[in-house]
Structure formats: C-alpha cells, structure tokens
Design an enzyme around this catalytic site. Structure first.
Site, PDB file in Angstrom:
ATOM      1  CG  LEU A   1     -15.147  -1.365   2.168  1.00 13.29           C
ATOM      2  CD1 LEU A   1     -14.901   0.081   1.761  1.00 13.29           C
ATOM      3  CD2 LEU A   1     -15.944  -2.100   1.096  1.00 13.29           C
ATOM      4  CG  ASP A   2     -11.294  -7.442   0.652  1.00 15.09           C
ATOM      5  OD1 ASP A   2     -11.745  -7.906   1.716  1.00 15.09           O
ATOM      6  OD2 ASP A   2     -11.510  -7.954  -0.467  1.00 15.09           O
ATOM      7  NE  ARG A   3      -3.072  -3.320   5.127  1.00 16.50           N
ATOM      8  CZ  ARG A   3      -2.298  -3.740   6.108  1.00 16.50           C
ATOM      9  NH1 ARG A   3      -2.273  -5.021   6.416  1.00 16.50           N
ATOM     10  NH2 ARG A   3      -1.557  -2.910   6.796  1.00 16.50           N
TER      11      ARG A   3
ATOM     12  NE  ARG B   1      -9.290  -9.088  -3.785  1.00 18.40           N
ATOM     13  CZ  ARG B   1      -8.523  -9.220  -2.710  1.00 18.40           C
ATOM     14  NH1 ARG B   1      -8.976  -8.848  -1.510  1.00 18.40           N
ATOM     15  NH2 ARG B   1      -7.300  -9.715  -2.823  1.00 18.40           N
TER      16      ARG B   1
END
Length: 336
Positions: free
Chosen positions: A165-167, A266
């Site tokens: 998962l992205d930061r 996103r």
C-alpha cells in the site's frame, strides 16, 4: 555507474532492454532481459543481482529481501529463484545508500494485527508508514515492525511482502510467513483472485453513481504514473467504483480493484478531475480541502479476501474507517 553495469551485463550475457535511469542522486532503476547465452546455473536471482550490480552477496540478498527486485512486474524475494530466458528483470538500487537518522516511530504509526496463524499474518497498516524500505533503506517500515512483533511470538515466522500500500494509504495488508506461502499468495494476486475493496474520498461530485476505469498505466521520467490507451506503453489497469455518499463538495466512493498497479486508484480518479483528498502527487492543489488537514491520502484498504495458502479456505478481512475519515464525514454531513 553505467559503465560498470554494461560490463557486468556483457560478462553475464544479459541483454539490457533499457539503460539504467537515474531518478535521484542515489537511486537508479536497472532493467534488463535474460539472454539465452546465460547458463542455467547463473540465472538465480542472487547471482543475477550480484553480477549485474557488482555488489557483495549480502547487499544482493538485502535487495531481494526488501522487495527491490521484480520480474515481469512480479516481486522476486527468493535468492534461489531461477529466471527464464526472455524474463525482464528490474532492480531499484541505490549504489551508495543514504545514511538515515534512526527515526522514532510515532504512536499513531503502529500496525494492528487482524489475523495471525502459522502461514500468514494480516494487519491493518497505518498511514504515513512505508510497507517496505525504498532504496534509501528506511529502518522503520511496516515490514520491519511486523518482523519485530513476530520475533516475540511463539513459533515466529517471517514477514514476506506479498502486496503493498502506498505510504499515505491505510488498511488491510497480508504478509506470508514463509516463502512458500508468500509465493502462493502472490500467484493469487497475479491471477486477480483476491477481493480488494477500498474506500476513498474524492473532490467534487461524480457524474455516474457507478463506473469503471480501464487504461494502460505508464511511468514518466519522474516515476509519476499516467494513463495511456496504447497497450504497448503501459500495464493494464482496471478500477471499478460505486458512490457511497455524496457530501457538500466531495464524494465517498467504494473502489474495487481488478488489477493492482502502483498508484492505480489515485491516477484514475485524478485524471477524471476528482483527485483523492490529500494526494501530494496527482493534482495536489485540487486535492487540498479545508476539512482535510491530515498528512495522508484519503484512501483506505477496507476489505481483503484471499484463499488461505495452505488450507484453501476462503478468508475475508476488514479494517474499520480510520479516525480521519470519520471526522471528515461528521464535519461534512449537515446536522439535521
């Protein structure tokens, strides 16, 4: 740097498909294709990484361990994994790793264990915490925290990255506790079998209550992702969404991933003019909102459904909305 890479490619019989691309002063992305001239014993992941980068065994093992090596878009973490002729291999590498100050983990950057058995561990990842280290070798990551937690448990296993998962994103994430379990889980993701549902808060009001984005995601020189209609330029990315609630100037949507590409959700929403709140990369100015002062992205992995790698049982895990989401909803919905 490039001269040494080309020399090692030549010695190994590797045919580079793209030159090493410098993205920062310390990081290069190395891509190459395994040549028929490379003998089978020399096609193991550890041997290829060592020879291609001219690094010691320990560094090559660390790169594999940290998820910096991938083949055909699939992460390779086992040193003895054997590549096939024609395989495209990519390595994120920092020739001179930056020395990072030891950062203290914030109290709100601790994971929660949702499920744990002999084969897998499922956790709720907080935002502001990397899943695995980047080439900068960050010490405090979700993976390192899970490994430290497992070391204190009876019958401790490993924490091998299966998905990321992205930061700035929170939510459900699974690790394999052995290479065999991790490989079986990765195969499920490669076959698009796991159920992955997210909740997101986007700017504006969507025209349709449901919809699907289907594009090919490409990457520019700054590592930003963008959509293309040309399948030769990117990776197929399919995102389904359903509007859950419409607020004053934002919309809460449920998102289901059919594919799991980097930054997929996103990019798809930003390109339609509805970026996720708090996104610092894709339409960041439009992504700002007075009721969202948080240093995170309004994206949460709410549900993950997998088949257990050993028993074959179908499992589903859910992580409740983070406090930031609940606070934003309370402020956005007028009181009756």
């Amino acid at each position: 740097m490039r001269a040494s890479l080309h020399l090692s490619w030549k010695v190994l019989g590797l045919r580079p498909s793209i030159h090493a691309v410098s993205t920062t002063g310390n990081k290069v992305l190395v891509r190459y294709t395994i040549s028929p001239n490379l003998p089978l014993p020399a096609r193991t992941a550890l041997t290829v990484v060592q020879a291609a980068l001219k690094v010691k065994r320990k560094i090559a093992e660390q790169l594999l361990h940290d998820g910096a090596v991938s083949c055909q878009g699939r992460m390779v973490t086992q040193p003895h994994w054997c590549f096939n002729v024609g395989d495209e291999v990519a390595i994120d590498y920092a020739p001179q790793p930056i020395k990072q100050k030891r950062a203290k983990a914030k109290l709100d950057a601790r994971f929660e264990v949702i499920y744990d058995d002999e084969y897998v561990i499922v956790v709720n990842k907080p935002a502001a915490l990397l899943t695995v280290p980047t080439p900068k070798r960050e010490r405090n990551t979700l993976q390192s925290q899970v490994r430290k937690w497992l070391e204190k448990q009876p019958g401790a296993g490993q924490a091998i990255c299966v998905q990321r998962l992205d930061r700035g994103v929170s939510g459900v994430l699974v690790f394999g506790k052995s290479y065999e379990a991790a490989d079986r889980l990765r195969s499920q993701f490669a076959a698009r079998k796991p159920e992955r549902k997210y909740v997101a808060i986007v700017q504006g009001t969507l025209k349709q209550p449901t919809g699907t984005f289907k594009t090919y995601l490409a990457t520019d020189d700054s590592l930003n992702r963008y959509s293309s209609s040309d399948p030769e330029k990117g990776e197929l990315a399919i995102t389904h969404y359903r509007v859950k609630e419409v607020w004053k100037d934002t919309t809460c949507v449920e998102v289901r991933l059919e594919t799991g590409r980097r930054n997929q959700i996103r990019v798809h929403f930003a390109e339609t003019g509805h970026p996720l709140l708090g996104d610092p990369r894709y339409r960041p100015e439009q992504a700002e909102h007075p009721l969202w002062p948080f240093k995170r992205i309004a994206l949460h992995a709410e549900t993950l459904g997998i088949t257990h790698p050993e028993s074959g049982e179908v499992l589903q895990f859910t992580a409740p909305w983070p406090q930031e989401f609940r606070d934003f909803r309370r402020r956005s919905v007028p009181r009756s």
